[in-house]
Design an enzyme around this catalytic site. Structure first.
Site, short mmCIF file in Angstrom:
data_model
loop_
_atom_site.label_atom_id
_atom_site.label_comp_id
_atom_site.label_asym_id
_atom_site.label_seq_id
_atom_site.Cartn_x
_atom_site.Cartn_y
_atom_site.Cartn_z
N TRP A 103 20.55 51.45 -20.88
CA TRP A 103 19.40 50.59 -20.59
C TRP A 103 19.77 49.46 -19.65
O TRP A 103 18.97 49.08 -18.78
CB TRP A 103 18.77 50.06 -21.88
N ASP A 173 16.80 42.07 -22.84
CA ASP A 173 15.99 43.22 -23.27
C ASP A 173 16.21 43.37 -24.78
O ASP A 173 17.29 43.76 -25.22
CB ASP A 173 16.46 44.47 -22.52
N LYS A 197 9.38 50.18 -30.98
CA LYS A 197 10.49 50.32 -31.91
C LYS A 197 10.32 49.44 -33.14
O LYS A 197 10.46 49.92 -34.25
CB LYS A 197 11.80 50.02 -31.19
C1 LIG Z 1 13.38 52.13 -25.56
C2 LIG Z 1 14.05 51.11 -24.74
C3 LIG Z 1 13.63 50.82 -23.43
C4 LIG Z 1 12.53 51.58 -22.73
O1 LIG Z 1 11.29 51.21 -23.15
P1 LIG Z 1 9.97 51.79 -22.44
O2 LIG Z 1 8.90 51.01 -23.14
O3 LIG Z 1 9.93 53.25 -22.71
O4 LIG Z 1 10.04 51.50 -20.99
C5 LIG Z 1 14.29 49.81 -22.76
N1 LIG Z 1 15.28 49.13 -23.31
C6 LIG Z 1 15.72 49.39 -24.56
C7 LIG Z 1 16.84 48.61 -25.14
C8 LIG Z 1 15.12 50.40 -25.30
O5 LIG Z 1 15.56 50.66 -26.55
#
Ligand SMILES: *Cc1c(COP(=O)(O)O)cnc(C)c1O
Length: 369
Positions: A103, A173, A197
């Protein structure tokens, strides 16, 4: 009704049963409006109250200070990889990034399209099995921001503390661990997370941004890519994903019912420890992640056996109602995602299953050997 299974999927992920039941009950006639929340104007007072509850709820449970704005956007966490540098990268300045896996690499690739980006720490040398340390002095004070991913969904590592970045805004993030523990929001310039999530359904991205950074955005940015459009309109610049906001609002109420983030965090620590202890106590399973960097949200583990056996483990678990345990396609192995809403009973069931699987399969391979 068919039985609900234990869902270990990394995302979209399990939601609190109480929230799903509430949504079901309120579906046809929301707040006596004679229609569902999905069918009403995003500018109606009924919906605005839901939006306010989601926003104020996040502000309360995460203790977001008045210096920060909370926004609800679209485009997933992935759009933020571009939107962040578009808005806050400064002319003639670089960006610093801590690389802890896929990521952060994806973010790096997008940031590089807007600015020079230096990887100032990385755990790539050991297949991202730890969190690299970075001394506060090593942070380039000339960077327009420093970027990290707080919880590495794929590799199962998690920052337990964050660097002190002085005047450089820290951008994180938090897609896979937002609202899972208490954090000091004032330390961050931007926190962002896809909702799917830990907060709700896919389709909403939460961005928490320090207000002074909003002055960095160029007026010529496309409106949909400029944070200010959403600040000025209370996230209602265009049609917001109304149903997603409603579920988020319910999830926040559920977090409050659980006792807030302090209680959620304690519970998350206990749940993860149960599983890690079971893995560490066995000679058949192992966790490739360094102990102090292990994620409370995504427990990555492997079998001391063939990849074929790992497939068998996954398949048998699916058949027993323990779903989504396959590791990310890029790393293989197994992964149990145990976000806030994952019930303790699911982890107990997984541990029981692991014991049975070991007893059956380990003895077999010993007999054959
Ligand atoms: C799932 C995830 C993403 C991607 O998220 P999207 O909403 O599908 O763009 C980005 N960063 C992390 C840490 C993730 O777990």
């Amino acid at each position: 009704m068919t039985k609900r299974i234990y869902n270990f999927s990394a995302g979209p992920a399990t939601l609190p049963l109480a929230v799903l039941e509430k949504a079901q009950k309120e579906l046809l006639n929301f707040k006596d409006q004679g229609m569902s929340i999905m069918e009403m104007s995003h500018r109606s007072s009924t919906f605005e109250a839901v939006l306010a509850n989601a926003k104020n709820g996040i502000k309360d449970v995460l203790a977001v200070p008045d210096t920060h704005e909370i926004l609800f956007l679209q485009g997933g966490a992935s759009l933020q990889f571009s939107m962040i540098p578009l808005n806050i990268a400064q002319k003639d300045k670089n960006v610093s990034l801590i690389n802890t896996g896929i990521w952060s690499k994806k973010a790096l690739k997008e940031i590089k399209k807007q600015a020079e980006c230096n990887v100032v720490a990385s755990s790539e040398d050991k297949n991202f099995s730890y969190i690299p340390s970075i001394s506060d002095q090593a942070i380039d004070q000339q960077s327009s921001f420093i970027y990290l991913c707080s919880n590495n969904t794929i590799y199962g590592t998690q920052f337990k503390q964050f660097p002190n970045t002085n005047n450089v805004p820290l951008v994180a993030d938090m897609s896979s661990d937002i609202l899972s523990r208490k954090i000091d929001v004032s330390k961050f310039g931007i926190i962002f997370a896809g909702a799917q999530k830990n907060i709700g359904p896919a389709g909403v991205t939460i961005v928490i941004i320090r207000k002074d950074l909003l002055a960095r955005s160029d007026n010529n940015l496309p409106a949909m890519l400029n944070y200010n459009s959403f600040v000025d309109s209370n996230s209602l610049y265009n049609t917001i994903p109304t149903f997603g906001i409603y579920i988020i609002s319910c999830v926040i109420d559920w977090i409050k019912d659980q006792g807030g983030l302090a209680a959620i965090e304690t519970n998350n620590i206990e749940k993860a420890n149960m599983l890690y202890e079971a893995i560490d106590a066995s000679d058949y399973y192992y966790c490739p992640v360094e102990k102090h960097d292990r994620s409370l949200m995504n427990v990555v583990f492997r079998l001391n056996d063939t990849e074929e056996k790992e497939k068998e483990f996954f398949q048998e678990a699916e058949n027993k109602g323990l779903s989504g345990l396959k590791g990310h396609r890029s790393v293989g192995g197994l992964r149990a995602s145990i976000y806030n809403a994952h019930p303790r009973e699911g982890i107990e069931a997984l541990i029981d299953f692991m014991k049975t699987f070991q007893a059956t399969n380990q003895s077999k391979s010993q007999v054959m050997a």
